[in-house]
Design an enzyme around this catalytic site. Sequence first.
Site, short mmCIF file in Angstrom:
data_model
loop_
_atom_site.label_atom_id
_atom_site.label_comp_id
_atom_site.label_asym_id
_atom_site.label_seq_id
_atom_site.Cartn_x
_atom_site.Cartn_y
_atom_site.Cartn_z
N HIS B 141 4.08 -26.50 -4.73
CA HIS B 141 4.28 -25.05 -4.67
C HIS B 141 5.40 -24.62 -5.62
O HIS B 141 6.56 -24.50 -5.23
CB HIS B 141 4.60 -24.62 -3.24
N LEU B 144 5.76 -21.45 -12.25
CA LEU B 144 6.24 -21.71 -13.61
C LEU B 144 6.24 -20.44 -14.45
O LEU B 144 6.73 -20.44 -15.58
CB LEU B 144 5.39 -22.80 -14.27
N ARG B 145 5.65 -19.37 -13.94
CA ARG B 145 5.75 -18.02 -14.51
C ARG B 145 5.01 -17.81 -15.82
O ARG B 145 5.01 -16.70 -16.33
CB ARG B 145 7.22 -17.62 -14.72
N ASP B 233 -1.45 -17.12 -3.76
CA ASP B 233 -0.03 -17.13 -3.35
C ASP B 233 0.75 -15.92 -3.89
O ASP B 233 0.60 -15.52 -5.02
CB ASP B 233 0.66 -18.40 -3.84
N HIS B 260 -0.76 -17.98 1.52
CA HIS B 260 0.51 -17.32 1.80
C HIS B 260 0.23 -16.39 2.98
O HIS B 260 -0.48 -15.41 2.83
CB HIS B 260 0.94 -16.54 0.55
N HIS B 313 4.58 -22.38 2.97
CA HIS B 313 5.93 -22.02 3.43
C HIS B 313 6.01 -21.44 4.84
O HIS B 313 6.33 -20.29 5.03
CB HIS B 313 6.63 -21.10 2.44
N ASN B 385 10.24 -14.64 0.37
CA ASN B 385 9.09 -14.26 1.16
C ASN B 385 8.24 -15.50 1.44
O ASN B 385 7.75 -16.11 0.51
CB ASN B 385 8.27 -13.22 0.39
N ASP B 412 8.63 -23.83 -3.24
CA ASP B 412 8.36 -22.43 -3.56
C ASP B 412 9.34 -21.95 -4.63
O ASP B 412 9.89 -20.85 -4.55
CB ASP B 412 8.41 -21.53 -2.32
N HIS B 416 13.62 -15.85 -11.00
CA HIS B 416 13.69 -14.44 -11.42
C HIS B 416 14.93 -14.27 -12.28
O HIS B 416 15.94 -14.94 -12.06
CB HIS B 416 13.78 -13.51 -10.22
#
Lengths: 313, 543
Positions: B141, B144-145, B233, B260, B313, B385, B412, B416
């Site tokens: 989980h 990698l954006r 997710d 999720h 999660h 979250n 997770d 950011h």
Amino acid sequence: MDWTRKDLLDLQSLSAEEILTVLDTARQFKAVGERKIKKVPALRGKTVVNLFVEPSTRTRISFELAEQRLSADCINFTAEASSLRKGETLADTARNLEALNADFIVIRHKAAGAPHLLGRVLNAHVVNAGDGAHEHPTQGLLDLFTIREKKGSFEGLRVTILGDILYSRVARSDIWGLQKLGARVTLCGPPTLVPPVFTELGCRVTPRLEEAIADADVINLLRIQHERQRKGMFPGLGEYTSLFGINQERLRMTKPDAIIMHPGPINRGVEVDSEVADGERSVILEQVTNGLAIRMAVLYLLNGGHVPPAEVN
Amino acid sequence: MHEQVSYEVEACVNFCGGSEILKHAGGPTRDSELAGGEWRLGGRRFAGRTSGSQAVRPFPGFFARGRGRQAVYARPQMSSLLLANARIIDPSRGIDQTGDVLILDGKVADAGPGVASNAPKTVSRLDVGGRIVCPGLIDLHVHLREPGQSAKETIGTGACAAARGGFTTIVCMPNTSPSVDSPGTVRWIQDRARDESPVNVLVAGALTKDIAGEDLAPIGAMHKAGVVALTDDGRCIQNNELMCRVLEYSSMFGLPVMDHCQDYSMVSEGVMHDGRYSAVLGLRGWPAEGEELIVARNILLAERTGARVHCQHMSSAGSVRLLREAQARGVAITGEACPHHFTLTDAAVAGSEVFWREDGTAVYPELRPSSLPQWPAFDTNFKMNPPLRSARDREAVLQGVVDGVLSVIASDHAPHTGYEKQVEFDYAPFGITGLETELALSLMQLHRRRGMKLIDLLARFTTGPAGLLGLAGKGTLTGGADGDVTVIDPELAWQFCREGTASRSFNSPFYGWPLEGRAVATIVAGDVVWRDGTLGDIIPGVA
């Protein structure tokens, strides 16, 4: 005692001694307001920015007048939170204001914790004028001031706060302030607005109005916050009023010397009817007068003023 | 000294995807500046300062393939390596014994006592000095954006963080821009990973187009492209009928569906756990029932469809209880735990003082309050979250990991940028980074504080995720398995610091925490892709 804090962010973190210091100082400033010349030079040459990111009239005017009576220069910066978010961040806006050498930032914001964020990034003094549903410390202080004037002391005093607790920043500031000074707090309203979790904050919680007001020395009515509320917290204003509105009949169930408070603006006919709001037990307008003295005292203390305030005597 | 630093740069360039992301922060690159200057990698600055006689390096282990200027990091190349003098822990075979692990041409050849003495002399040798050698850790989980959010993280930087955390295999989540809802995007990520990643990057595909929860994504085509799991997710399919169809359809490919769990009508605009501290702070509550309702739904639908459902999660006591009951009935449903949920509580949102006083006493029983990490109230690095929950929930999640109801530990990892996080709590995005602190927090909270056996704990990082994803040759040291191995020093005391992260983002609540235990070398297909300075040199084999 001397005031050592840079900011006034909430009442939860203040000590009883600090709260009393503000109340003592405010007493002096209240006397100033009763003079012919209502202005003192305590903040001469200082700049205060009233950064109101959420609409407010009453609190802003109270702060503005307090600043003027302390001889500060003040500017009003009002913005919708949404437009601020599209452009620069709150911290950047505040840094810009600080770059103009603002000494104080008075902030009203709909996000809880926004003043704390500013307090961390700015050297200027930050005063919380209400952050979301978190706290409204100057309102809490003026409520304490008013109660102290009317009741003398807080020890063993029973205060009932009625209405929309969940979304109320005033309730939280009142709860902390009252408890620190020794009063006992009861919260009353429908469980959707007064969830049982508030017992963990040391309060008595009950949905039964009669029980909540019978032994109260002070009844603080909170406005139903239409703007902060989700739908479906109660069926409608009519039912709310029938269950929790304070009218003459219900006032008779209270102790004869119980006072009625309200942070304003009042919704006549909803949480309180006109006879009660305008009646002799009501101290609602005195709260407004006291708010000015509290805000003068807060700015004065944050500016490094000593107690008792020498200049004002 | 200067030589070392410039060498490092070269290694980084080769490692992390090209010179465009590695720039000297200030003007000309003279040697004197190199030694003491700052380095920028993907917008981050590294201080090239010295500490004692050793340079503090941004990527201390990325030069494993040799010494001197010629040394360049290369992608794992099916190498051979002997890890000598190890404590071998292989949960897949229930083994915890001293011995050696031999990897030949990228595959595990043998693991056990006396292996070193019979190993070919041509094989390079790393003496791990009694440290743990286990199957390479898997984190299923990770965000990698990429594509689309490379200001937060890139496949290269995220994978480097994974290597530092001891992970040899990670699964990246599909909530990117665009989302991973087509075979083309799956292949794009695979290609980038091939160029940039030191570890295995596996891809999870979206369940629905644009992760919008409305129309099925081309699941079969993505399966052909190689996705190992399906998930929306970050979002949760609210339409129960659609969720049912998704499970039925994906079961044809044997792909697990990872969910999720968040009921939007229940959670609304909640930003933190609905409880005492949301009441204190005046923040909107995200009630535990918002998760539990969907866990219950997933149990019912897993039972109906026979599909494999994995609840991501898990944060609440109720969720763990629901999963425990369902598993006891034989329902094919699993759950995962994240270290932040079993370390922190909602009290942390009220600031460090409140956390250490109310819920944090068991985390560092031996430390004085004054030496504990500090943070203010409303710190957005404590916003994720699902949110941090009560001490009771934390206890249930810990217990769930211990007894195996939660068979997977995952980070997770959700990077950011600073400017996104340094805003009002309400407006900050959810999520924290976690790859580099995950193992340490797990060792501390589960092994040290609760006495969970290392072999059971490591199962949550190896056989747990490998079994769920059906990864053949991973999560085990059986002969013939992939030569992915993690070397762990469970005692090593260290501190997570900003200079020491490979992630492009800094949104971790754990900076400055005294941590115990970490990976000291990460080995992928026989190649040491990361190692810290605590191990000795690799002794080359004789030709």
